[in-house]
Design a protein around this motif. Sequence first.
Motif, PDB file in Angstrom:
ATOM      1  N   LEU A  90       0.838  -1.201   0.000  1.00  0.00           N
ATOM      2  CA  LEU A  90       0.000   0.000   0.000  1.00  0.00           C
ATOM      3  C   LEU A  90       0.872   1.249   0.000  1.00  0.00           C
ATOM      4  CD1 LEU A  90      -2.978  -0.835   2.413  1.00  0.00           C
ATOM      5  CD2 LEU A  90      -3.021  -0.596  -0.074  1.00  0.00           C
ATOM      6  N   ASP A  91       1.953   1.225   0.770  1.00  0.00           N
ATOM      7  CA  ASP A  91       2.883   2.360   0.781  1.00  0.00           C
ATOM      8  C   ASP A  91       3.582   2.516  -0.565  1.00  0.00           C
ATOM      9  OD1 ASP A  91       2.544   3.385   3.445  1.00  0.00           O
ATOM     10  OD2 ASP A  91       3.590   1.611   4.181  1.00  0.00           O
ATOM     11  N   VAL A  92       3.893   1.403  -1.223  1.00  0.00           N
ATOM     12  CA  VAL A  92       4.532   1.453  -2.542  1.00  0.00           C
ATOM     13  C   VAL A  92       3.594   2.118  -3.546  1.00  0.00           C
ATOM     14  CG1 VAL A  92       5.331   0.045  -4.499  1.00  0.00           C
ATOM     15  CG2 VAL A  92       6.074  -0.507  -2.163  1.00  0.00           C
ATOM     16  N   VAL A  93       2.349   1.658  -3.607  1.00  0.00           N
ATOM     17  CA  VAL A  93       1.380   2.231  -4.556  1.00  0.00           C
ATOM     18  C   VAL A  93       1.130   3.702  -4.227  1.00  0.00           C
ATOM     19  CG1 VAL A  93      -1.015   2.121  -5.376  1.00  0.00           C
ATOM     20  CG2 VAL A  93       0.303   0.010  -5.067  1.00  0.00           C
ATOM     21  N   ASN A  94       0.976   4.012  -2.950  1.00  0.00           N
ATOM     22  CA  ASN A  94       0.770   5.397  -2.533  1.00  0.00           C
ATOM     23  C   ASN A  94       1.946   6.269  -2.975  1.00  0.00           C
ATOM     24  OD1 ASN A  94      -0.773   7.409  -0.963  1.00  0.00           O
ATOM     25  ND2 ASN A  94       1.037   7.379   0.352  1.00  0.00           N
ATOM     26  N   SER A  95       3.157   5.792  -2.749  1.00  0.00           N
ATOM     27  CA  SER A  95       4.346   6.547  -3.162  1.00  0.00           C
ATOM     28  C   SER A  95       4.367   6.774  -4.671  1.00  0.00           C
ATOM     29  CB  SER A  95       5.617   5.810  -2.735  1.00  0.00           C
ATOM     30  OG  SER A  95       5.728   5.756  -1.335  1.00  0.00           O
ATOM     31  N   LEU A  96       4.040   5.748  -5.439  1.00  0.00           N
ATOM     32  CA  LEU A  96       4.035   5.884  -6.897  1.00  0.00           C
ATOM     33  C   LEU A  96       3.027   6.938  -7.347  1.00  0.00           C
ATOM     34  CD1 LEU A  96       4.399   2.142  -7.970  1.00  0.00           C
ATOM     35  CD2 LEU A  96       6.118   3.966  -8.203  1.00  0.00           C
ATOM     36  N   LEU A  97       1.873   6.974  -6.706  1.00  0.00           N
ATOM     37  CA  LEU A  97       0.875   7.995  -7.049  1.00  0.00           C
ATOM     38  C   LEU A  97       1.391   9.396  -6.720  1.00  0.00           C
ATOM     39  CD1 LEU A  97      -2.313   6.113  -5.860  1.00  0.00           C
ATOM     40  CD2 LEU A  97      -1.836   6.868  -8.215  1.00  0.00           C
ATOM     41  N   TRP A  98       2.052   9.546  -5.571  1.00  0.00           N
ATOM     42  CA  TRP A  98       2.611  10.856  -5.213  1.00  0.00           C
ATOM     43  C   TRP A  98       3.747  11.242  -6.154  1.00  0.00           C
ATOM     44  CZ3 TRP A  98       0.071  14.365  -2.865  1.00  0.00           C
ATOM     45  CH2 TRP A  98      -0.924  14.015  -1.967  1.00  0.00           C
ATOM     46  N   PHE A  99       4.551  10.268  -6.566  1.00  0.00           N
ATOM     47  CA  PHE A  99       5.602  10.565  -7.550  1.00  0.00           C
ATOM     48  C   PHE A  99       4.965  11.102  -8.831  1.00  0.00           C
ATOM     49  CE2 PHE A  99       8.408   6.889  -5.752  1.00  0.00           C
ATOM     50  CZ  PHE A  99       8.689   7.644  -4.622  1.00  0.00           C
ATOM     51  N   ALA A 100       3.880  10.473  -9.258  1.00  0.00           N
ATOM     52  CA  ALA A 100       3.186  10.922 -10.469  1.00  0.00           C
ATOM     53  C   ALA A 100       2.681  12.348 -10.310  1.00  0.00           C
ATOM     54  CB  ALA A 100       2.037   9.969 -10.802  1.00  0.00           C
ATOM     55  N   LEU A 101       2.136  12.659  -9.141  1.00  0.00           N
ATOM     56  CA  LEU A 101       1.636  14.016  -8.914  1.00  0.00           C
ATOM     57  C   LEU A 101       2.772  15.029  -8.952  1.00  0.00           C
ATOM     58  CD1 LEU A 101      -0.822  15.786  -8.347  1.00  0.00           C
ATOM     59  CD2 LEU A 101      -0.398  15.448  -5.913  1.00  0.00           C
ATOM     60  N   ILE A 102       3.902  14.690  -8.357  1.00  0.00           N
ATOM     61  CA  ILE A 102       5.050  15.594  -8.377  1.00  0.00           C
ATOM     62  C   ILE A 102       5.532  15.815  -9.816  1.00  0.00           C
ATOM     63  CG2 ILE A 102       7.477  15.865  -7.685  1.00  0.00           C
ATOM     64  CD1 ILE A 102       5.427  16.412  -5.460  1.00  0.00           C
ATOM     65  N   VAL A 103       5.561  14.756 -10.612  1.00  0.00           N
ATOM     66  CA  VAL A 103       5.961  14.898 -12.013  1.00  0.00           C
ATOM     67  C   VAL A 103       4.999  15.843 -12.729  1.00  0.00           C
ATOM     68  CG1 VAL A 103       6.110  13.670 -14.235  1.00  0.00           C
ATOM     69  CG2 VAL A 103       7.186  12.705 -12.186  1.00  0.00           C
ATOM     70  N   LEU A 104       3.712  15.690 -12.503  1.00  0.00           N
ATOM     71  CA  LEU A 104       2.725  16.577 -13.132  1.00  0.00           C
ATOM     72  C   LEU A 104       2.925  18.025 -12.702  1.00  0.00           C
ATOM     73  CD1 LEU A 104      -0.443  14.294 -12.906  1.00  0.00           C
ATOM     74  CD2 LEU A 104       0.844  14.899 -14.977  1.00  0.00           C
ATOM     75  N   LEU A 105       3.187  18.248 -11.421  1.00  0.00           N
ATOM     76  CA  LEU A 105       3.441  19.609 -10.935  1.00  0.00           C
ATOM     77  C   LEU A 105       4.708  20.189 -11.545  1.00  0.00           C
ATOM     78  CD1 LEU A 105       2.524  19.226  -7.159  1.00  0.00           C
ATOM     79  CD2 LEU A 105       1.291  20.562  -8.874  1.00  0.00           C
ATOM     80  N   GLU A 106       5.744  19.378 -11.624  1.00  0.00           N
ATOM     81  CA  GLU A 106       6.994  19.838 -12.234  1.00  0.00           C
ATOM     82  C   GLU A 106       6.778  20.194 -13.708  1.00  0.00           C
ATOM     83  OE1 GLU A 106      10.122  20.528 -11.142  1.00  0.00           O
ATOM     84  OE2 GLU A 106       9.530  20.141  -9.072  1.00  0.00           O
ATOM     85  N   LEU A 107       6.020  19.371 -14.419  1.00  0.00           N
ATOM     86  CA  LEU A 107       5.712  19.678 -15.815  1.00  0.00           C
ATOM     87  C   LEU A 107       4.999  21.015 -15.925  1.00  0.00           C
ATOM     88  CD1 LEU A 107       4.514  16.227 -17.199  1.00  0.00           C
ATOM     89  CD2 LEU A 107       6.568  17.489 -17.902  1.00  0.00           C
ATOM     90  N   GLU A 108       4.042  21.238 -15.035  1.00  0.00           N
ATOM     91  CA  GLU A 108       3.283  22.493 -15.073  1.00  0.00           C
ATOM     92  C   GLU A 108       4.176  23.695 -14.828  1.00  0.00           C
ATOM     93  OE1 GLU A 108      -0.849  24.373 -13.375  1.00  0.00           O
ATOM     94  OE2 GLU A 108       0.170  22.862 -12.174  1.00  0.00           O
ATOM     95  N   VAL A 109       5.138  23.564 -13.927  1.00  0.00           N
ATOM     96  CA  VAL A 109       6.013  24.677 -13.581  1.00  0.00           C
ATOM     97  C   VAL A 109       7.119  24.865 -14.623  1.00  0.00           C
ATOM     98  CG1 VAL A 109       7.733  25.451 -11.892  1.00  0.00           C
ATOM     99  CG2 VAL A 109       5.548  24.531 -11.114  1.00  0.00           C
ATOM    100  N   ARG A 110       7.730  23.778 -15.041  1.00  0.00           N
ATOM    101  CA  ARG A 110       8.934  23.865 -15.879  1.00  0.00           C
ATOM    102  C   ARG A 110       8.635  23.888 -17.386  1.00  0.00           C
ATOM    103  NH1 ARG A 110      11.352  24.776 -11.671  1.00  0.00           N
ATOM    104  NH2 ARG A 110      11.879  23.269 -10.082  1.00  0.00           N
ATOM    105  N   TRP A 111       7.554  23.229 -17.819  1.00  0.00           N
ATOM    106  CA  TRP A 111       7.220  23.163 -19.242  1.00  0.00           C
ATOM    107  C   TRP A 111       5.771  23.576 -19.461  1.00  0.00           C
ATOM    108  CZ3 TRP A 111      10.227  18.995 -17.226  1.00  0.00           C
ATOM    109  CH2 TRP A 111      11.547  19.042 -17.635  1.00  0.00           C
ATOM    110  N   ARG A 112       5.479  24.787 -19.044  1.00  0.00           N
ATOM    111  CA  ARG A 112       4.112  25.309 -19.105  1.00  0.00           C
ATOM    112  C   ARG A 112       3.537  25.233 -20.526  1.00  0.00           C
ATOM    113  NH1 ARG A 112       0.964  27.594 -15.649  1.00  0.00           N
ATOM    114  NH2 ARG A 112       2.547  27.961 -14.091  1.00  0.00           N
ATOM    115  N   SER A 113       4.351  25.512 -21.531  1.00  0.00           N
ATOM    116  CA  SER A 113       3.836  25.495 -22.912  1.00  0.00           C
ATOM    117  C   SER A 113       3.405  24.088 -23.320  1.00  0.00           C
ATOM    118  CB  SER A 113       4.880  26.041 -23.881  1.00  0.00           C
ATOM    119  OG  SER A 113       6.029  25.232 -23.878  1.00  0.00           O
ATOM    120  N   LEU A 114       4.144  23.072 -22.893  1.00  0.00           N
ATOM    121  CA  LEU A 114       3.764  21.688 -23.177  1.00  0.00           C
ATOM    122  C   LEU A 114       2.423  21.354 -22.522  1.00  0.00           C
ATOM    123  CD1 LEU A 114       4.537  18.803 -24.248  1.00  0.00           C
ATOM    124  CD2 LEU A 114       5.502  18.419 -21.961  1.00  0.00           C
TER     125      LEU A 114
END
Length: 175
Positions: A90-114
């Motif tokens: 459960l912690d593994v799956v939870n961590s993977l979901l949070w990693f995905a959210l962080i990637v999405l946030l980073e994309l929004e901040v760093r590659w706004r045009s994309l």
Amino acid sequence: MATAEFFLSYPKFKLAILALLTLNIGIYAAVDTMTTAVDALVWVILLVMFELETVKAAPFTETTLHAIRNGLIVVIALVFGSYVRDNEWLDVVNSLLWFALIVLLELEVRWRSLVERHRQVFWLMTVAVFVGLIGMVVAWLMQSAWLDAYDALLWIAAFGVIEVDIFHFLKLTRD
């Protein structure tokens, strides 16, 4: 902006969420493993760093922020590895979901045009991650892991209100 002035103008519900997340670090240290306490601590620091960057109140240079963030990511990866090693799925799956959210946030901040070019896909991926995170709350409730369920719900609120600015996010879906 001075530190005292910043905290006086900062929304009280955001401060309350940060206070509750900070309290969770102590609770995990007292009743759970040191790994979960370190995990909670590192994520709180990361959340605060994202918020300080967002409101342009970071007390560090950009280079220092990146160095701190990289160190935090290393710790998060080590904690994740311990979850995998200990078969805490459960912690593994939870961590993977949070990693995905962080990637999405980073994309929004760093590659706004994309993100702007693929706004609908980005929105759907963000919704899917949040649905998965809500599913984690349900899974922990079904396991009677009350602290984990509460902590997960609090983190969803924290990222929804502090980082994603859920009201702005929902407005984007109607544009």
